[in-house]
Design a protein around this motif. Sequence first.
Motif, PDB file in Angstrom:
ATOM      1  N   ARG A 188      50.438  32.205  36.875  1.00 40.89           N
ATOM      2  CA  ARG A 188      50.714  33.634  36.736  1.00 40.89           C
ATOM      3  C   ARG A 188      50.307  34.301  38.036  1.00 40.89           C
ATOM      4  N   TYR A 189      51.281  34.682  38.840  1.00 35.61           N
ATOM      5  CA  TYR A 189      50.986  35.325  40.112  1.00 35.61           C
ATOM      6  C   TYR A 189      51.938  36.488  40.300  1.00 35.61           C
ATOM      7  N   VAL A 190      51.397  37.690  40.226  1.00 37.15           N
ATOM      8  CA  VAL A 190      52.188  38.900  40.404  1.00 37.15           C
ATOM      9  C   VAL A 190      52.290  39.240  41.886  1.00 37.15           C
ATOM     10  N   GLY A 191      51.258  38.877  42.638  1.00 32.86           N
ATOM     11  CA  GLY A 191      51.228  39.231  44.055  1.00 32.86           C
ATOM     12  C   GLY A 191      50.402  40.477  44.307  1.00 32.86           C
ATOM     13  N   SER A 192      49.784  40.989  43.278  1.00 30.62           N
ATOM     14  CA  SER A 192      48.908  42.146  43.386  1.00 30.62           C
ATOM     15  C   SER A 192      47.513  41.704  42.960  1.00 30.62           C
ATOM     16  N   LEU A 193      46.569  41.738  43.860  1.00 32.14           N
ATOM     17  CA  LEU A 193      45.212  41.281  43.577  1.00 32.14           C
ATOM     18  C   LEU A 193      44.655  41.940  42.320  1.00 32.14           C
ATOM     19  N   VAL A 194      44.763  43.249  42.218  1.00 28.68           N
ATOM     20  CA  VAL A 194      44.169  43.961  41.083  1.00 28.68           C
ATOM     21  C   VAL A 194      44.855  43.573  39.781  1.00 28.68           C
ATOM     22  N   SER A 195      46.168  43.496  39.769  1.00 30.02           N
ATOM     23  CA  SER A 195      46.886  43.116  38.546  1.00 30.02           C
ATOM     24  C   SER A 195      46.545  41.690  38.119  1.00 30.02           C
ATOM     25  N   ASP A 196      46.553  40.766  39.058  1.00 26.65           N
ATOM     26  CA  ASP A 196      46.231  39.372  38.734  1.00 26.65           C
ATOM     27  C   ASP A 196      44.785  39.244  38.259  1.00 26.65           C
ATOM     28  N   PHE A 197      43.859  39.908  38.926  1.00 26.81           N
ATOM     29  CA  PHE A 197      42.456  39.869  38.517  1.00 26.81           C
ATOM     30  C   PHE A 197      42.284  40.462  37.124  1.00 26.81           C
ATOM     31  N   ASN A 199      43.452  38.076  34.424  1.00 29.15           N
ATOM     32  CA  ASN A 199      42.527  36.957  34.291  1.00 29.15           C
ATOM     33  C   ASN A 199      41.197  37.395  33.682  1.00 29.15           C
ATOM     34  N   LEU A 200      40.760  38.616  33.952  1.00 25.46           N
ATOM     35  CA  LEU A 200      39.550  39.145  33.340  1.00 25.46           C
ATOM     36  C   LEU A 200      39.725  39.253  31.823  1.00 25.46           C
ATOM     37  N   LEU A 201      40.882  39.718  31.394  1.00 26.95           N
ATOM     38  CA  LEU A 201      41.133  39.901  29.961  1.00 26.95           C
ATOM     39  C   LEU A 201      41.404  38.590  29.232  1.00 26.95           C
ATOM     40  N   TYR A 202      42.172  37.696  29.847  1.00 29.94           N
ATOM     41  CA  TYR A 202      42.670  36.525  29.122  1.00 29.94           C
ATOM     42  C   TYR A 202      42.146  35.185  29.637  1.00 29.94           C
ATOM     43  N   GLY A 203      41.455  35.198  30.743  1.00 32.96           N
ATOM     44  CA  GLY A 203      40.893  33.970  31.288  1.00 32.96           C
ATOM     45  C   GLY A 203      41.752  33.367  32.368  1.00 32.96           C
ATOM     46  N   GLY A 204      41.122  33.002  33.456  1.00 34.76           N
ATOM     47  CA  GLY A 204      41.848  32.380  34.547  1.00 34.76           C
ATOM     48  C   GLY A 204      41.124  32.536  35.863  1.00 34.76           C
ATOM     49  N   ILE A 205      41.754  32.004  36.882  1.00 34.66           N
ATOM     50  CA  ILE A 205      41.178  32.004  38.224  1.00 34.66           C
ATOM     51  C   ILE A 205      42.208  32.561  39.205  1.00 34.66           C
ATOM     52  N   TYR A 206      41.755  33.456  40.075  1.00 37.86           N
ATOM     53  CA  TYR A 206      42.587  33.989  41.150  1.00 37.86           C
ATOM     54  C   TYR A 206      42.100  33.345  42.440  1.00 37.86           C
ATOM     55  N   MET A 207      43.045  32.844  43.231  1.00 38.71           N
ATOM     56  CA  MET A 207      42.681  32.162  44.475  1.00 38.71           C
ATOM     57  C   MET A 207      43.518  32.697  45.634  1.00 38.71           C
ATOM     58  N   TYR A 208      42.851  33.139  46.681  1.00 37.11           N
ATOM     59  CA  TYR A 208      43.536  33.454  47.934  1.00 37.11           C
ATOM     60  C   TYR A 208      42.800  32.710  49.037  1.00 37.11           C
ATOM     61  N   PRO A 209      43.187  31.442  49.254  1.00 35.67           N
ATOM     62  CA  PRO A 209      42.462  30.596  50.211  1.00 35.67           C
ATOM     63  C   PRO A 209      42.810  30.932  51.662  1.00 35.67           C
ATOM     64  N   CYS A 219      34.582  37.873  30.860  1.00 32.32           N
ATOM     65  CA  CYS A 219      35.479  36.812  31.317  1.00 32.32           C
ATOM     66  C   CYS A 219      35.454  35.712  30.261  1.00 32.32           C
ATOM     67  N   PRO A 220      36.602  35.304  29.731  1.00 28.52           N
ATOM     68  CA  PRO A 220      36.591  34.154  28.825  1.00 28.52           C
ATOM     69  C   PRO A 220      36.012  32.936  29.547  1.00 28.52           C
ATOM     70  N   PRO A 221      35.201  32.125  28.855  1.00 23.33           N
ATOM     71  CA  PRO A 221      34.546  30.994  29.521  1.00 23.33           C
ATOM     72  C   PRO A 221      35.501  29.891  29.953  1.00 23.33           C
ATOM     73  N   VAL A 222      36.682  29.833  29.345  1.00 26.57           N
ATOM     74  CA  VAL A 222      37.680  28.821  29.689  1.00 26.57           C
ATOM     75  C   VAL A 222      38.943  29.541  30.151  1.00 26.57           C
ATOM     76  N   GLY A 223      39.464  29.112  31.284  1.00 27.60           N
ATOM     77  CA  GLY A 223      40.657  29.735  31.827  1.00 27.60           C
ATOM     78  C   GLY A 223      41.927  29.294  31.128  1.00 27.60           C
ATOM     79  N   LYS A 224      42.975  30.101  31.308  1.00 25.12           N
ATOM     80  CA  LYS A 224      44.301  29.771  30.782  1.00 25.12           C
ATOM     81  C   LYS A 224      45.341  29.713  31.890  1.00 25.12           C
ATOM     82  N   CYS A 225      45.050  30.390  32.994  1.00 22.51           N
ATOM     83  CA  CYS A 225      46.048  30.427  34.061  1.00 22.51           C
ATOM     84  C   CYS A 225      45.367  30.469  35.422  1.00 22.51           C
ATOM     85  N   TYR A 226      46.160  30.130  36.423  1.00 26.61           N
ATOM     86  CA  TYR A 226      45.693  30.277  37.798  1.00 26.61           C
ATOM     87  C   TYR A 226      46.689  31.167  38.521  1.00 26.61           C
TER      88      TYR A 226
END
Length: 174
Positions: free
Chosen positions: A78-87, A90-100, A36-43
């Motif tokens: 960046r939100y595709v609506g698919s948990l696996v795709s979004d994760f 974010n794993l490759l390029y940095g970011g946070i996925y949130m489903y509150p 995981c990149p230490p700094v995110g780029k997208c949510y």
Amino acid sequence: RRVHGMFVYSSGNGVHGFTLDPSIGEFVLTHQNMQCPPVGKCYSTNESNSAFWSPEVNALVNYFKQHDKATSRPYATRYVGSLVSDFHRNLLYGGIYMYPVDNKDPKKKTGKLRLFYECAPLSYLAEQAGGRGSTGTTDILDLAPTSIHERVPLYIGNKADVTVCEEFLAGTRK
């Protein structure tokens, strides 16, 4: 017809990605020791549900939209609506996925995603890649499922962004 696919795997010693090579019909190691990149780029979150979120969650999402060079914000949405795709992105390029948690569906008061077969496996991969998964209050991997379909909120990505989420949800950051 081209077939694309990636298999991401961890046996407890890092995360590795295998890409399908259609010419031989096998998965080939293409991403060794993913981190995981230490700094995110997208949510990534479904902002169409924002009217049903708590004030703390709305403040958190607004935080990621604010300009601040010191923390590399604003983040891109960046939100595709698919948990696996979004994760995966974010794993490759940095970011946070949130489903509150939201108050949209009274049957899903504790979140939408399933702990046992959605949140825990991805949180395991995130941790193996140097990131974290959290409910907003507790590390996902510290939870023991009470039922096979138990639902929880999910905040998953690099450690720093997950910590920011927990601080907003606890009210210690505004």
